[in-house]
Design a protein around this motif. Structure first.
Motif, PDB file in Angstrom:
ATOM      1  N   ASN A  21      38.945 -44.945  43.511  1.00 51.01           N
ATOM      2  CA  ASN A  21      38.057 -43.985  44.156  1.00 51.01           C
ATOM      3  C   ASN A  21      38.193 -44.056  45.680  1.00 51.01           C
ATOM      4  OD1 ASN A  21      36.111 -42.049  44.523  1.00 51.01           O
ATOM      5  ND2 ASN A  21      34.387 -43.451  44.198  1.00 51.01           N
ATOM      6  N   LEU A  22      39.303 -43.546  46.209  1.00 51.02           N
ATOM      7  CA  LEU A  22      39.552 -43.476  47.646  1.00 51.02           C
ATOM      8  C   LEU A  22      40.009 -42.076  48.002  1.00 51.02           C
ATOM      9  CD1 LEU A  22      41.544 -46.796  48.253  1.00 51.02           C
ATOM     10  CD2 LEU A  22      39.198 -46.324  48.962  1.00 51.02           C
ATOM     11  N   LYS A  23      39.641 -41.630  49.196  1.00 49.99           N
ATOM     12  CA  LYS A  23      40.103 -40.331  49.662  1.00 49.99           C
ATOM     13  C   LYS A  23      41.572 -40.435  50.054  1.00 49.99           C
ATOM     14  CE  LYS A  23      35.614 -38.855  51.352  1.00 49.99           C
ATOM     15  NZ  LYS A  23      34.827 -38.459  52.523  1.00 49.99           N
ATOM     16  N   PRO A  24      42.354 -39.349  49.911  1.00 53.59           N
ATOM     17  CA  PRO A  24      43.747 -39.355  50.352  1.00 53.59           C
ATOM     18  C   PRO A  24      43.847 -39.747  51.828  1.00 53.59           C
ATOM     19  CG  PRO A  24      43.303 -37.398  49.045  1.00 53.59           C
ATOM     20  CD  PRO A  24      41.983 -38.073  49.289  1.00 53.59           C
TER      21      PRO A  24
END
Length: 76
Positions: A21-24
């Motif tokens: 669950n990490l943003k690009p």
């Protein structure tokens, strides 16, 4: 935030084996644990990899350190 997950290195990038669950383009620091790859380590190889620091007479006087009340900083 700290995450722990397994990933596979494909020769160019690390690919997580599960959803992360990490943003690009989020910058992260990766710590590689090579003990999970390649051949299994022997007991001696594993112990050497721990980089433990202690008194030079630890193995000779282990009973004194464990049960006799000798302090670990006495042997240095």
């Amino acid at each position: 935030m700290e995450l722990t997950f397994e990933a596979t290195f494909d020769g160019e990038v690390f690919r997580p084996t599960e959803e992360v669950n990490l943003k690009p383009n989020t910058k992260v620091t990766i710590t590689v644990d090579e003990t999970k790859t390649g051949k299994p380590l022997s007991s001696l190889e594993f112990m050497a990899s721990l980089k433990l620091d202690g008194p030079s007479d630890f193995s000779k006087n282990i009973d004194d350190y464990l049960y006799g009340g000798k302090r670990l900083d006495d042997g240095k």
